[in-house]
Write a protein that holds these residues in place. Structure first.
Motif, short mmCIF file in Angstrom:
data_model
loop_
_atom_site.label_atom_id
_atom_site.label_comp_id
_atom_site.label_asym_id
_atom_site.label_seq_id
_atom_site.Cartn_x
_atom_site.Cartn_y
_atom_site.Cartn_z
N PRO A 51 -10.31 30.13 29.16
CA PRO A 51 -11.57 29.80 28.49
C PRO A 51 -11.50 30.06 26.98
O PRO A 51 -10.97 31.08 26.54
CB PRO A 51 -12.59 30.74 29.14
CG PRO A 51 -11.98 31.10 30.46
CD PRO A 51 -10.49 31.12 30.23
N GLY B 128 -17.92 29.91 25.39
CA GLY B 128 -18.94 30.01 26.43
C GLY B 128 -20.31 29.73 25.85
O GLY B 128 -20.54 29.98 24.66
N GLU C 144 -18.34 27.91 30.69
CA GLU C 144 -17.16 28.08 29.82
C GLU C 144 -16.38 26.77 29.70
O GLU C 144 -16.40 25.94 30.61
CB GLU C 144 -16.23 29.16 30.40
CG GLU C 144 -16.83 30.55 30.38
CD GLU C 144 -15.98 31.59 31.10
OE1 GLU C 144 -16.24 32.79 30.89
OE2 GLU C 144 -15.07 31.19 31.87
N LYS D 121 -12.02 34.66 23.55
CA LYS D 121 -13.11 33.82 24.06
C LYS D 121 -14.38 34.15 23.28
O LYS D 121 -14.69 35.33 23.07
CB LYS D 121 -13.28 34.12 25.56
CG LYS D 121 -14.40 33.35 26.23
CD LYS D 121 -14.32 33.49 27.76
CE LYS D 121 -14.35 34.92 28.23
NZ LYS D 121 -14.29 35.06 29.69
#
Length: 587
Positions: free
Chosen positions: A18, A21, A30, A236
């Motif tokens: 990922p 998000g 995601e 992420k």
């Protein structure tokens, strides 16, 4: 090299890990690296088909979102220039930036922004099209298109346009506490060098396993630079669109890293301390014991000294009994928190250190691609702004002004050669407008904004920020603005913490009516007088706030009273509330 090249590197390196998000219909979704790059490239192709080419300006007028960062990277990949506009800016402010930058396309995020942009679109200027990030927004079809439809037919393959270090990447209009916003020109090299400097300075391990939550406005250089750094390093990043939902987002996303302004940390610090004060004697003792143990451990770690087994064991108990409960409200995994945008009290940084959360205090400006100095992981000094990063050079000039050189310093102000020349010395040092000093170990201390330094009618100099921080560290004060220039004594406009005050009213036998009546109540004023007396004990007599006005509402961004990073625009507030201020000196 074009800064956006990291998309290719990370899509190959991390592929199905990922990348970003975002929340859709109350559920966090995601997108992995391959799909993220695909979305950015489709957007770049769509912009190209819409007539955008290298060096054209494209504006973003939106709250944080997946579309925001996608649009930004697509603009950069195309070799065009991103022009962010604060989501809280009104139509006339947005129009000024669009006209000044000559933006051709704009991405908007909500109905109010769309309506303002549509009005601008129908005036004579360079704006040609509005792209709307969400289908929930009602649009007129005239030169307006939803983001989803904008990229639908675009190709997925895209060759990133080559760029040199000195090529323009973005124009960021400073919100500024004074005057008309100036367009700060930052280059691809500025971003590259600033980000490499951070990785060299902190030497993160397994950075790709980190999770960041972007909740400060991406329009601001601090959050944008941090988010680009996080993505560059393969971490992420989750994007929070509604900042009022930060408490929920922290527990849902459980970030390991997150940047914020001092107000965020001050409110946690003040809230915890107030809760302890209202608790039982046994709870106070346990809390104070835990803080004492945590402080001993953090001090040893700060000085790179070993923690004795017995102290480490006590710290584990302190964590179990006290710290974990506080940390869980922040998601439970935060360990690295860059903090900038204004000064922060050493009491606050020591408090978080004691809990095992490192607040990395930094100092920088939009003109320096954010960070000039920061706390390292060890050997930092509480109360300082840390030490220089990367190739940054800093020296103290006339009037103790902080002067800077380095690869993060801007190219200049857009279309303002005179103003650009004014902020550089003849030998190329950038004049920050902040006053400071170094200690013997090379730590930089910010003493104040030179323009904010106040001289009373009695000839005493007042530095407002430390006093304002002292006041707003209290749970019953949300914000304070000091008045002292050419005045016989110090006064303040105080914004109460309305939530805490409302809980206090029944204890004072005051029924809630409306905030104007509450702040005018003699009982409430007396309550704040006592608080101020207690808070200001350590200040010199001439520094103490002698009189104050309790304000019935928060300072507002959209009325220009505060900047989007919550700094008070003193000249605006002084002018708007001149009668209230005068009354403190005449009554």
């Amino acid at each position: 090299m074009n800064f956006a090249e990291f998309l290719n590197t990370n899509a190959e390196k991390f592929s199905i890990k990922p990348a970003i998000g975002f929340k859709k219909k109350d559920v966090w979704k995601e997108i992995h690296w391959l799909d993220f790059r695909r979305m950015v490239f489709k957007t770049a192709n769509a912009l190209k088909e819409a007539g955008i080419s290298a060096n054209d300006r494209v504006a973003i007028y939106s709250d944080n979102s997946a579309e925001w960062i996608t649009f930004d990277l697509a603009i950069l990949a195309l070799g065009a220039v991103t022009v962010p506009i604060y989501s809280t800016n009104n139509g006339s402010q947005a129009e000024y930036i669009i006209n000044n930058s000559e933006a051709k396309i704009i991405l908007v995020g909500n109905q109010e922004q769309y309506d303002a942009a549509f009005e601008i679109l129908n005036k004579e200027n360079t704006l040609q099209q509005i792209v709307v990030s969400k289908k929930a927004i009602w649009i007129k079809k005239d030169r307006s298109i939803y983001f989803e439809d904008f990229i639908k037919k675009a190709e997925e393959h895209f060759d990133i346009v080559q760029k040199e270090d000195d090529d323009l990447a973005t124009i960021i209009y400073t919100s500024g506490t004074t005057g008309v916003p100036k367009g700060v020109m930052l280059t691809h090299g500025n971003f590259h060098n600033a980000i490499r400097a951070h990785f060299g300075f902190f030497k993160f391990k397994n950075f790709e396993n980190e999770t960041s939550l972007a909740f400060l406005p991406l329009t601001h250089v601090f959050e944008r630079s941090w988010t680009l750094l996080a993505l560059y390093g393969g971490a992420k990043v989750y994007f929070l669109e509604n900042t009022k939902l930060i408490a929920h987002a922290l527990t849902e996303v459980k970030p390991t890293m997150m940047c914020a302004v001092p107000r965020f940390y001050q409110k946690i610090y003040a809230g915890v301390n107030e809760m302890v004060q209202n608790g039982s004697e046994s709870k106070k003792k346990i809390f104070n014991w835990a803080i004492n143990v945590g402080t001993q451990v953090s001090e040893l770690k700060r000085l790179e000294k070993p923690v004795p087994f017995s102290l480490g064991f006590k710290n584990n108990i302190a964590d179990l009994l006290v710290f974990n409960k506080i940390k869980k409200k922040m998601g439970g995994k935060l360990w690295f928190m860059p903090c900038g945008g204004a000064s922060v009290s050493p009491e606050v940084t020591k408090f978080f250190d004691a809990m095992g959360i490192h607040m990395t205090v930094g100092y920088g400006l939009t003109e320096t691609t954010a960070t000039l100095t920061a706390f390292p992981f060890t050997k930092y000094e509480h109360g300082s702004a840390g030490i220089p990063l990367g190739d940054t050079q800093i020296k103290i000039g006339e009037n103790d002004e902080i002067l800077a050189k380095g690869s993060g310093v801007m190219k200049g102000y857009y279309k303002l050669p005179k103003e650009t020349a004014e902020v550089f010395t003849e030998d190329g040092w950038f004049k920050t407008g902040d006053a400071g000093k170094f200690d013997e170990n090379g730590n930089l201390y910010i003493t104040d904004r030179i323009k904010d330094l106040m001289k009373t009618a009695n000839g005493k100099y007042i530095t407002p920020q430390p006093i304002e921080n002292l006041l707003s560290n209290n749970n019953f004060i949300n914000q304070a603005m000091i008045v002292a220039e050419d005045k016989p004594f110090v006064t303040a406009l105080i914004i109460p913490n309305f939530e805490a005050l409302k809980e206090q009213l029944p204890k004072m036998n005051i029924p809630f009516t409306n905030w104007q009546e509450i702040v005018d109540s003699e009982k409430v004023k007396e309550f704040y007088r006592e608080k101020l007396e207690e808070i200001q004990k350590a200040l010199s007599g001439f520094e103490k706030v002698k009189k104050f006005v309790l304000m019935p509402a928060e300072f507002e961004i959209n009325t220009g009273e505060i900047t989007p990073t919550l700094k008070v625009k003193r000249n605006v507030v002084m002018q708007k509330y001149a009668a209230l201020i005068d009354k403190m000196y005449t009554s």
